[in-house]
Design an enzyme around this catalytic site. Sequence first.
Site, PDB file in Angstrom:
ATOM      1  N   SER A   1      22.133  20.127  -9.096  1.00 28.80           N
ATOM      2  CA  SER A   1      22.618  21.506  -9.102  1.00 28.80           C
ATOM      3  C   SER A   1      22.488  22.117  -7.709  1.00 28.80           C
ATOM      4  CB  SER A   1      21.815  22.357 -10.103  1.00 28.80           C
ATOM      5  OG  SER A   1      22.072  21.913 -11.412  1.00 28.80           O
TER       6      SER A   1
ATOM      7  N   GLN B   1      19.085  -2.071 -37.236  1.00 33.19           N
ATOM      8  CA  GLN B   1      20.495  -1.663 -37.166  1.00 33.19           C
ATOM      9  C   GLN B   1      20.680  -0.206 -36.749  1.00 33.19           C
ATOM     10  OE1 GLN B   1      22.470  -2.688 -40.817  1.00 33.19           O
ATOM     11  NE2 GLN B   1      22.328  -4.881 -40.414  1.00 33.19           N
TER      12      GLN B   1
ATOM     13  N   GLY C   1      10.788   8.181 -30.221  1.00 31.09           N
ATOM     14  CA  GLY C   1       9.837   8.726 -31.188  1.00 31.09           C
ATOM     15  C   GLY C   1       8.969   9.784 -30.546  1.00 31.09           C
TER      16      GLY C   1
ATOM     17  N   GLU D   1      28.841  26.926 -15.556  1.00 26.77           N
ATOM     18  CA  GLU D   1      30.126  26.511 -14.954  1.00 26.77           C
ATOM     19  C   GLU D   1      31.219  26.392 -16.019  1.00 26.77           C
ATOM     20  OE1 GLU D   1      30.160  25.951 -11.629  1.00 26.77           O
ATOM     21  OE2 GLU D   1      28.002  25.918 -11.264  1.00 26.77           O
TER      22      GLU D   1
ATOM     23  N   ASP E   1      32.457  25.719 -25.068  1.00 27.34           N
ATOM     24  CA  ASP E   1      33.468  26.385 -25.891  1.00 27.34           C
ATOM     25  C   ASP E   1      34.621  26.932 -25.049  1.00 27.34           C
ATOM     26  OD1 ASP E   1      31.951  25.772 -28.031  1.00 27.34           O
ATOM     27  OD2 ASP E   1      31.171  27.798 -28.380  1.00 27.34           O
TER      28      ASP E   1
END
Lengths: 265, 406
Positions: free
Chosen positions: B112, B301, B361, B385, B389
């Site tokens: 930044s 999995q 975890g 920036e 939305d």
Amino acid sequence: MRIVVCLKQIIDPELPATQFRIDAESKRQQSDNHPLVISPYDENALELALKLKEQTGGHVTLLSVGQPSAVSALRKGLAMGADEAALITDPAIEGSDAFGVATALARGIEKLGHADLVLCGCESGDWADRIVGPILAETLHIPCVTFIARLEKHNGGFLAHRVVEDGYELWEVVPPVLLTILSDETNTPRYPKVKDIMAASRKSIPTWSGADLDLDASRIGKAAVRAEVQELTVPTQESRCQLLEGEPEEQVAMLVARLRERKVI
Amino acid sequence: MVSFTPKTSVPFFAEIEMERFTGLDYYRVDELYTDEERLVRNTVRDFVDAEVLPIIEAHHRQGTFPLALIPRLGELGVLGANLQGYGCPGITEVAYGLIMQELERGDSGLRSFASVQGALVMFPIRAFGTEAQKIGWLPRLARGEKVGCFGLTEPDYGSDPGGMVTKAVRRGDHYILNGSKLWITNGTISDVAVVWARTDEGIRGFLVEKGMPGFTAREIEGKFSLRASVTSELIFQDCRIPRENLLPGTAQGLKAAFACLNQARYGIAWGAVGAAMTCYDVALKYAKTRVQFGRPIAGFQLVQQKLVYMLTEITKAQLLCLRLGQLKQAEHVHHTQVSLAKMNNVDKAREIARLAREILGAAGIVDEYPVIRHMLNLETLYTYEGTHDIHTLVLGQDITDLSAFA
């Protein structure tokens, strides 16, 4: 003063061990699209050369024997501050042992004209043979001092700090001489600057074949190998856990005894 | 003897950290970069590994920015690296993007800083400034001798900057500036602020220098995100700015400010990939060594599904960035394309950081691992920036010709 630094491009030696695979046929590490880097001690040798150039002037030339991809290692060296670079590459040289590589490097240096100082890493980050430098010196008929950490200007020559088990040996050396370099706080490789990277990418890097250097085919390549690798395996690391039984006092006594046995304490 | 189960012990962080990040390149995208771009990337990668990672957790914990790195970044030449002239190297847009990727792999605070300095301060001076402003500021900003910030957002005007109330009134040879700006990266450490204010002729950009009477900056405390970064409020009370500090090229008003943001968003799109890469890298290594029910959790999995999703989204984001960089280099990029990349890559990086946190975890909530830090940082990226939305609506407007803003 002309300084030649020999650079070898190798597969990043810091790759996790789990990614290390051996090609059964060639008995070499599989490249597997792994990142390629300048062999670490060679980079220390380059940094030492650049510092020397800053202090006393001179011209730093990089020389590498390897695959065409080694151009990127030379570009990095140029971006760090070397003046010029050349790559010796030829399928006929592939598979050479230390003798073959040293033979090609010697011819390369002869083609450059001459060298006051030839610097090599003290060992490569992959095979760690430690002999390319000394054989190259022998081939060039110049003296060689190994395992140098620092170099100072001294009486028209240099004072070379050679690392030995319990300290330094100081060697007065007069060019032409070949030194093999190990890492030291004074030769930590610099980061190339963005603008120097751009300038380096515009420099041309000549590539020389065996024919360009009049290399004797019987002294290079697989056929000329003097020591053959019979087997290459990845060592397996095992850890075991031993439980010491008994009362706490007995356990402590046993633990101390075991640690003493193994020279931990 | 109390219970003793050595096989399920958590690996020390050092064991994982010892293994340097050596890249993530499932689709061999590296081959599509030039030698120069790869070398720039590798240089910044090495720099981040050696100079940033060892100190960044402490800065994050203390809520401080690593100021000592500023001149180092300047020395490397990464500040405003894609700009031409005035001490800037003019590197390709892809190389610039890769710099942002690697800096963010260190920490978003660092990226930044570089984004603001290069895209929001040096870019507007280069694009809209006078020759004197360019000569006076750009070389020093490039070397990291001077620091800049960008003041557009206000307490009451974030996504709707057109409503800004900060005002600059012309008085002879000066402008009198009144108002305030909020959420300003680098604010309190800046020597110069690019400040946007309403004037009689519309919105204009000004260079407000540290020490000008009536200009103060205050650091915002209590952040849980971008902690290793300075975020500030800028306050202007009858601040007198010499007329020559107006950026004359900003006559197009907000459009000029948006041009700067577009530059910064481009860097954020790449930066998000860096954060995602390190989260994936740590999660993968952790999952392979963390043993539960007698085997590494990477063998389960549900964990594999998470890791594969992360890898897939990172690979897609890498390709998106590369193409965006090529379009930007050719000056064929449309701002909505930058919006898409910023929106997608930050969103996916945020998701990836959370999945990495899940895989780790309990270890995922402590700063022994970098995952929680990136996860928190990405909340800021999601908002600043142009929020996620707003970029969605920008794209919506572009494809439907219908604005859904208001």
